[in-house]
Motif scaffolding. Structure first.
Motif, PDB file in Angstrom:
ATOM      1  N   GLU A  29       0.819  -1.213   0.000  1.00  0.00           N
ATOM      2  CA  GLU A  29       0.000   0.000   0.000  1.00  0.00           C
ATOM      3  C   GLU A  29       0.851   1.260   0.000  1.00  0.00           C
ATOM      4  OE1 GLU A  29      -4.049  -1.374   2.345  1.00  0.00           O
ATOM      5  OE2 GLU A  29      -2.263  -0.886   3.513  1.00  0.00           O
ATOM      6  N   SER A  30       1.910   1.273   0.813  1.00  0.00           N
ATOM      7  CA  SER A  30       2.698   2.492   0.967  1.00  0.00           C
ATOM      8  C   SER A  30       3.671   2.713  -0.176  1.00  0.00           C
ATOM      9  CB  SER A  30       3.471   2.455   2.293  1.00  0.00           C
ATOM     10  OG  SER A  30       4.406   1.385   2.305  1.00  0.00           O
ATOM     11  N   VAL A  31       4.230   1.641  -0.719  1.00  0.00           N
ATOM     12  CA  VAL A  31       5.269   1.785  -1.745  1.00  0.00           C
ATOM     13  C   VAL A  31       4.690   1.838  -3.152  1.00  0.00           C
ATOM     14  CG1 VAL A  31       7.324   0.708  -2.775  1.00  0.00           C
ATOM     15  CG2 VAL A  31       6.995   0.673  -0.284  1.00  0.00           C
ATOM     16  N   TYR A  32       3.645   1.046  -3.420  1.00  0.00           N
ATOM     17  CA  TYR A  32       3.165   0.914  -4.801  1.00  0.00           C
ATOM     18  C   TYR A  32       1.744   1.405  -5.039  1.00  0.00           C
ATOM     19  CZ  TYR A  32       7.348  -1.843  -5.610  1.00  0.00           C
ATOM     20  OH  TYR A  32       8.651  -2.243  -5.720  1.00  0.00           O
ATOM     21  N   CYS A  33       0.878   1.254  -4.051  1.00  0.00           N
ATOM     22  CA  CYS A  33      -0.523   1.605  -4.312  1.00  0.00           C
ATOM     23  C   CYS A  33      -0.845   3.055  -4.018  1.00  0.00           C
ATOM     24  CB  CYS A  33      -1.443   0.688  -3.495  1.00  0.00           C
ATOM     25  SG  CYS A  33      -1.342  -1.042  -4.014  1.00  0.00           S
ATOM     26  N   LYS A  34      -0.217   3.632  -2.989  1.00  0.00           N
ATOM     27  CA  LYS A  34      -0.430   5.047  -2.668  1.00  0.00           C
ATOM     28  C   LYS A  34      -1.913   5.382  -2.588  1.00  0.00           C
ATOM     29  CE  LYS A  34       4.057   5.816  -3.048  1.00  0.00           C
ATOM     30  NZ  LYS A  34       4.910   6.033  -1.889  1.00  0.00           N
ATOM     31  N   ASP A  35      -2.656   4.593  -1.805  1.00  0.00           N
ATOM     32  CA  ASP A  35      -4.093   4.785  -1.614  1.00  0.00           C
ATOM     33  C   ASP A  35      -4.921   4.502  -2.862  1.00  0.00           C
ATOM     34  OD1 ASP A  35      -3.707   5.601   1.047  1.00  0.00           O
ATOM     35  OD2 ASP A  35      -3.279   7.644   0.394  1.00  0.00           O
ATOM     36  N   ASP A  36      -4.293   3.970  -3.909  1.00  0.00           N
ATOM     37  CA  ASP A  36      -5.029   3.606  -5.119  1.00  0.00           C
ATOM     38  C   ASP A  36      -4.789   2.130  -5.382  1.00  0.00           C
ATOM     39  OD1 ASP A  36      -6.259   3.278  -7.526  1.00  0.00           O
ATOM     40  OD2 ASP A  36      -4.892   4.550  -8.673  1.00  0.00           O
ATOM     41  N   THR A  37      -5.748   1.306  -5.023  1.00  0.00           N
ATOM     42  CA  THR A  37      -5.593  -0.137  -5.187  1.00  0.00           C
ATOM     43  C   THR A  37      -6.433  -0.677  -6.338  1.00  0.00           C
ATOM     44  OG1 THR A  37      -7.329  -0.517  -3.537  1.00  0.00           O
ATOM     45  CG2 THR A  37      -5.054  -0.508  -2.754  1.00  0.00           C
ATOM     46  N   SER A  38      -6.781   0.201  -7.285  1.00  0.00           N
ATOM     47  CA  SER A  38      -7.577  -0.236  -8.424  1.00  0.00           C
ATOM     48  C   SER A  38      -6.788  -1.221  -9.278  1.00  0.00           C
ATOM     49  CB  SER A  38      -7.981   0.972  -9.278  1.00  0.00           C
ATOM     50  OG  SER A  38      -6.827   1.657  -9.741  1.00  0.00           O
ATOM     51  N   ILE A  39      -7.514  -2.133  -9.930  1.00  0.00           N
ATOM     52  CA  ILE A  39      -6.871  -3.099 -10.814  1.00  0.00           C
ATOM     53  C   ILE A  39      -6.391  -2.388 -12.074  1.00  0.00           C
ATOM     54  CG2 ILE A  39      -7.213  -5.165 -12.222  1.00  0.00           C
ATOM     55  CD1 ILE A  39      -9.226  -6.141 -10.249  1.00  0.00           C
ATOM     56  N   VAL A  40      -5.143  -2.600 -12.418  1.00  0.00           N
ATOM     57  CA  VAL A  40      -4.595  -2.061 -13.654  1.00  0.00           C
ATOM     58  C   VAL A  40      -4.070  -3.233 -14.475  1.00  0.00           C
ATOM     59  CG1 VAL A  40      -3.993   0.161 -12.653  1.00  0.00           C
ATOM     60  CG2 VAL A  40      -2.325  -1.699 -12.577  1.00  0.00           C
ATOM     61  N   PRO A  41      -4.026  -3.114 -15.801  1.00  0.00           N
ATOM     62  CA  PRO A  41      -3.465  -4.203 -16.607  1.00  0.00           C
ATOM     63  C   PRO A  41      -2.047  -4.528 -16.159  1.00  0.00           C
ATOM     64  CG  PRO A  41      -4.570  -2.607 -18.002  1.00  0.00           C
ATOM     65  CD  PRO A  41      -4.519  -2.005 -16.625  1.00  0.00           C
ATOM     66  N   LEU A  59       2.106  -5.465 -10.580  1.00  0.00           N
ATOM     67  CA  LEU A  59       2.038  -6.747  -9.880  1.00  0.00           C
ATOM     68  C   LEU A  59       1.528  -6.549  -8.455  1.00  0.00           C
ATOM     69  CD1 LEU A  59       2.698  -9.797 -10.068  1.00  0.00           C
ATOM     70  CD2 LEU A  59       4.920  -9.262  -9.080  1.00  0.00           C
ATOM     71  N   ALA A  60       2.003  -5.489  -7.797  1.00  0.00           N
ATOM     72  CA  ALA A  60       1.571  -5.216  -6.424  1.00  0.00           C
ATOM     73  C   ALA A  60       0.064  -4.988  -6.365  1.00  0.00           C
ATOM     74  CB  ALA A  60       2.320  -4.001  -5.877  1.00  0.00           C
ATOM     75  N   LEU A  62      -2.163  -6.035  -8.543  1.00  0.00           N
ATOM     76  CA  LEU A  62      -2.829  -7.294  -8.874  1.00  0.00           C
ATOM     77  C   LEU A  62      -2.887  -8.195  -7.659  1.00  0.00           C
ATOM     78  CD1 LEU A  62      -4.010  -9.379 -10.864  1.00  0.00           C
ATOM     79  CD2 LEU A  62      -1.655 -10.072 -11.371  1.00  0.00           C
ATOM     80  N   ILE A  63      -1.747  -8.392  -6.997  1.00  0.00           N
ATOM     81  CA  ILE A  63      -1.694  -9.266  -5.831  1.00  0.00           C
ATOM     82  C   ILE A  63      -2.591  -8.735  -4.715  1.00  0.00           C
ATOM     83  CG2 ILE A  63      -0.191 -10.076  -3.967  1.00  0.00           C
ATOM     84  CD1 ILE A  63       0.044 -11.617  -6.585  1.00  0.00           C
ATOM     85  N   TYR A  64      -2.564  -7.426  -4.509  1.00  0.00           N
ATOM     86  CA  TYR A  64      -3.408  -6.823  -3.480  1.00  0.00           C
ATOM     87  C   TYR A  64      -4.876  -7.173  -3.724  1.00  0.00           C
ATOM     88  CZ  TYR A  64      -5.392  -3.342  -0.309  1.00  0.00           C
ATOM     89  OH  TYR A  64      -6.087  -2.724   0.697  1.00  0.00           O
ATOM     90  N   ASN A  65      -5.335  -6.954  -4.939  1.00  0.00           N
ATOM     91  CA  ASN A  65      -6.738  -7.201  -5.253  1.00  0.00           C
ATOM     92  C   ASN A  65      -7.091  -8.685  -5.229  1.00  0.00           C
ATOM     93  OD1 ASN A  65      -8.410  -4.665  -6.203  1.00  0.00           O
ATOM     94  ND2 ASN A  65      -6.307  -4.323  -6.879  1.00  0.00           N
ATOM     95  N   LEU A  66      -6.202  -9.517  -5.741  1.00  0.00           N
ATOM     96  CA  LEU A  66      -6.468 -10.949  -5.764  1.00  0.00           C
ATOM     97  C   LEU A  66      -6.547 -11.519  -4.354  1.00  0.00           C
ATOM     98  CD1 LEU A  66      -4.233 -12.175  -8.732  1.00  0.00           C
ATOM     99  CD2 LEU A  66      -6.724 -11.963  -8.690  1.00  0.00           C
ATOM    100  N   VAL A  67      -5.624 -11.097  -3.478  1.00  0.00           N
ATOM    101  CA  VAL A  67      -5.621 -11.613  -2.114  1.00  0.00           C
ATOM    102  C   VAL A  67      -6.840 -11.103  -1.341  1.00  0.00           C
ATOM    103  CG1 VAL A  67      -4.382 -11.622   0.089  1.00  0.00           C
ATOM    104  CG2 VAL A  67      -3.135 -11.951  -2.042  1.00  0.00           C
ATOM    105  N   GLU A  68      -7.186  -9.834  -1.529  1.00  0.00           N
ATOM    106  CA  GLU A  68      -8.379  -9.296  -0.869  1.00  0.00           C
ATOM    107  C   GLU A  68      -9.629 -10.041  -1.345  1.00  0.00           C
ATOM    108  OE1 GLU A  68      -8.696  -5.912   1.304  1.00  0.00           O
ATOM    109  OE2 GLU A  68      -7.223  -7.440   1.840  1.00  0.00           O
ATOM    110  N   TYR A  69      -9.677 -10.329  -2.643  1.00  0.00           N
ATOM    111  CA  TYR A  69     -10.825 -11.051  -3.207  1.00  0.00           C
ATOM    112  C   TYR A  69     -10.901 -12.465  -2.639  1.00  0.00           C
ATOM    113  CZ  TYR A  69     -13.528 -13.736  -6.588  1.00  0.00           C
ATOM    114  OH  TYR A  69     -14.418 -14.583  -7.168  1.00  0.00           O
ATOM    115  N   ALA A  70      -9.743 -13.162  -2.616  1.00  0.00           N
ATOM    116  CA  ALA A  70      -9.720 -14.523  -2.089  1.00  0.00           C
ATOM    117  C   ALA A  70     -10.065 -14.538  -0.602  1.00  0.00           C
ATOM    118  CB  ALA A  70      -8.341 -15.149  -2.322  1.00  0.00           C
TER     119      ALA A  70
END
Length: 320
Positions: A29-41, A59-60, A62-70
């Protein structure tokens, strides 16, 4: 070897290292998403050797969203089950967000196969890009290790001083080497070391259990299963790579100490190996990490048929 020590993440946590999966989530969240966790290609590139790797940022997310979904599918929001979640991802649900449907493919009158081709190309890049998950994971672990300066715990120092001992660590850190000065030839980093970029991360489920997406999305017939396989831990390969060390470590072993390892299903392959290699009268000592010893003892007895399994207080717990 007289003693075999099995080291898990609880050991690093006890030494004050920020290696919980919630720390991984916070890092993303802090290094790659910066409060934006939307799925990007997934952004990928081909290396000179032909390997396809993903950018850490895409990748960050994608993994964030996939893990939250799972996690939602499992009814559990704890990122501590990260590796288990990787087996629960319904990939057809992910493709529903990015792939062209059958109807959309048919609507491409100029080239009716264009949509299918685009789906195949994207799915292929996604599957290959997932191979970069250990890279991102290792980057975080190395950052966690570099930000820590763990002090040795006297009880561990005394316990580790036995000369006839071997260590199998599931951690990607070098806490044993740096903090306790254990010689490298006595340590097996079963899943690699973060500094060398060859770490192993994955689930332990055998078969993909999702729905077949082909009826809705053309061109991704195999992609869902391939993505599942891409994030799978190959236990047999791990055992083969470290066979000589493990064979020597288990030969004539009298005591096995489990230090902070959670016995998650993704690592069952290792305990099945121990089941075949250790003598029936070996002593299994489970150090109680936050009251979890009863469940671990039950699993060791029921699933792997170990007879002499007992719990002991966590070393250093009296002074922490």
């Amino acid at each position: 070897m007289q003693n075999l020590f099995i080291i898990g993440n609880g050991f690093d946590l006890q030494h004050g290292m920020p290696t919980k999966m919630s720390d991984f989530k916070a890092y993303i969240e802090s290094v790659y998403c910066k409060d934006d966790t939307s799925i990007v290609p997934l952004s990928t590139e081909m290396l000179p050797d032909g390997a396809i790797v993903a950018s850490n940022e895409s990748l960050a997310r994608l993994i964030y969203n996939l893990v939250e979904y799972a996690a939602c599918l499992c009814g559990d929001s704890e990122w501590s089950n990260f590796e288990n979640y990787l087996a629960c991802i319904e990939w057809e649900q992910y493709f529903s967000e990015v792939a062209l449907t059958v109807e959309e493919c048919i609507e491409m009158d100029d080239n009716p196969f264009l949509g299918t081709s685009l789906n195949e190309e994207y799915a292929g890049e996604l599957v290959e890009g997932l191979g970069s998950v250990p890279k991102l994971f290792g980057e975080w672990v190395e950052d966690a290790e570099n930000s820590s300066n763990p002090e040795p715990i006297q009880d561990y120092s005394s316990l580790f001083s036995e000369k006839d001992s071997a260590f199998v660590t599931f951690n990607y850190t070098c806490t044993l080497e740096f903090t306790y000065a254990i010689p490298e030839d006595k340590i097996c980093h079963l899943h690699g070391i973060c500094h060398y970029g060859d770490i192993i991360v994955g689930h332990g489920r055998n078969e993909y259990q999702g729905n077949d997406p082909e009826f809705e999305f053309l061109g991704i017939f195999d992609a869902c299963r391939q993505a599942f396989e891409r994030l799978k831990k190959n236990g047999n390969q791990v055992l083969e790579e470290h066979y000589n060390f493990l064979k020597k470590a288990t030969q004539n072993c009298k005591n096995v100490f489990i230090c902070g390892h959670g016995l998650g299903p993704s690592d069952d392959y290792f305990y099945r190996f121990l089941q075949t290699e250790l003598a029936d009268d070996v002593n299994i000592i489970v150090f109680d990490y936050k009251g979890d010893s009863a469940d671990k003892i039950k699993k060791l007895r029921d699933d792997f048929d170990f007879k002499n399994v007992v719990a002991m207080p966590l070393p250093g717990s009296r002074s922490t």
